[in-house]
Design a protein around this motif. Sequence first.
Motif, mmCIF file in Angstrom:
data_model
loop_
_atom_site.group_PDB
_atom_site.id
_atom_site.type_symbol
_atom_site.label_atom_id
_atom_site.label_comp_id
_atom_site.label_asym_id
_atom_site.label_seq_id
_atom_site.Cartn_x
_atom_site.Cartn_y
_atom_site.Cartn_z
ATOM 1 N N LEU A 1 -1.163 25.024 82.854
ATOM 2 C CA LEU A 1 0.093 25.729 83.112
ATOM 3 C C LEU A 1 0.012 27.159 82.609
ATOM 4 O O LEU A 1 -0.556 27.443 81.556
ATOM 5 N N SER A 2 0.602 28.065 83.354
ATOM 6 C CA SER A 2 0.685 29.460 82.933
ATOM 7 C C SER A 2 1.657 29.590 81.770
ATOM 8 O O SER A 2 2.494 28.710 81.519
ATOM 9 N N ASN A 3 1.556 30.708 81.051
ATOM 10 C CA ASN A 3 2.526 30.967 79.988
ATOM 11 C C ASN A 3 3.939 31.019 80.548
ATOM 12 O O ASN A 3 4.898 30.600 79.896
ATOM 13 N N ALA A 4 4.072 31.536 81.778
ATOM 14 C CA ALA A 4 5.392 31.619 82.404
ATOM 15 C C ALA A 4 5.978 30.226 82.607
ATOM 16 O O ALA A 4 7.164 29.988 82.347
ATOM 17 N N ALA A 5 5.148 29.277 83.071
ATOM 18 C CA ALA A 5 5.621 27.907 83.273
ATOM 19 C C ALA A 5 5.954 27.242 81.943
ATOM 20 O O ALA A 5 6.948 26.515 81.829
ATOM 21 N N ARG A 6 5.144 27.513 80.914
ATOM 22 C CA ARG A 6 5.402 26.915 79.601
ATOM 23 C C ARG A 6 6.741 27.381 79.031
ATOM 24 O O ARG A 6 7.481 26.594 78.424
ATOM 25 N N ARG A 7 7.069 28.637 79.241
ATOM 26 C CA ARG A 7 8.354 29.145 78.741
ATOM 27 C C ARG A 7 9.523 28.553 79.528
ATOM 28 O O ARG A 7 10.585 28.289 78.956
ATOM 29 N N LEU A 8 9.336 28.360 80.821
ATOM 30 C CA LEU A 8 10.396 27.721 81.598
ATOM 31 C C LEU A 8 10.602 26.277 81.139
ATOM 32 O O LEU A 8 11.750 25.813 81.025
#
Length: 306
Positions: free
Chosen positions: A274-281
């Motif tokens: 997972l991208s960092n963006a997905a992890r934050r979501l």
Amino acid sequence: MDTQSLQAFLAVANCQSFSRAAEQLHLTQPAISKRIAVLENQVNSRLFDRIGRRITLTEAGQLLLPRAQHILLAVDDSRRTLANLSGQVGGQLSLATSHHIGLHRLPPLLRRYTQHHPDVHMALRFLDSEQAYQSVLDGTLEIAIVTLAPEPHEQLEVVPVWVDRMCFVCAADHPLCHVPALTLAELCRHASVLPGAQTFTRALLRRRLERYGLELEASMATNYLETLKMMCSVGLGWSLLPESMIDHELVSLDVDTPPLYRPLGYLVHKNRTLSNAARRLIAELEQARESSAMRWVTFTKQETTP
């Protein structure tokens, strides 16, 4: 084989159209055709049969399809892994949600997310939950926020966040409003407007009816709950809708069966980085999950009650 040609190949295969593939990739149709021609030269095989307006995969195209998907997934996974090392939250986040969740659950969460992470380009698609499941499985989407399937999937991590209490409803002037001690059997004898037969919500209702030895064919069906609400409110039949959608136009029916609950949540592929963006979501979704924990206790008890 370059990744741009493989992306064009997958887009045409999925869309079964050069023009729609061009729209999907924000390219011109001649550019798509050129990339396919380059790929066909590289593999020394024709990949598509073009008969009139119909586009179908050749035998070579069918053999290449899963390999092209695997190559692009591996490339994307490598890019995300390297990008994550920087700790920055940016780039593209491909996700999908259902129309109902997108309208009624996500707006506050997405507002916070976009404010905190302005460098993320959110490629948001509205899909039926069943389609979104498949898109996460084939790697088209990084995350989906949808109605959850009744059965788990071994390749997916599926996490419930919210729960909808589902209600049998009809218009305020519908004859069912005046039926005392309404049974499921009596309800099934009246016209209904329901989600499509292949939807997870319809499967929830079908399971309940099977407990009572009942079957039901909807008089009319659509996958859009807002449309179902309209059809129900004008008297076309009873329906099954989330409690949050009931207003002055609808009446909740007292049917002799325990309440139905529909789980909503997110899903990602277990084998995808997972991208960092997905992890934050996902962190935002977990906060929402904590705030709805009490409803999940009720849902769990209901599902384990014989």
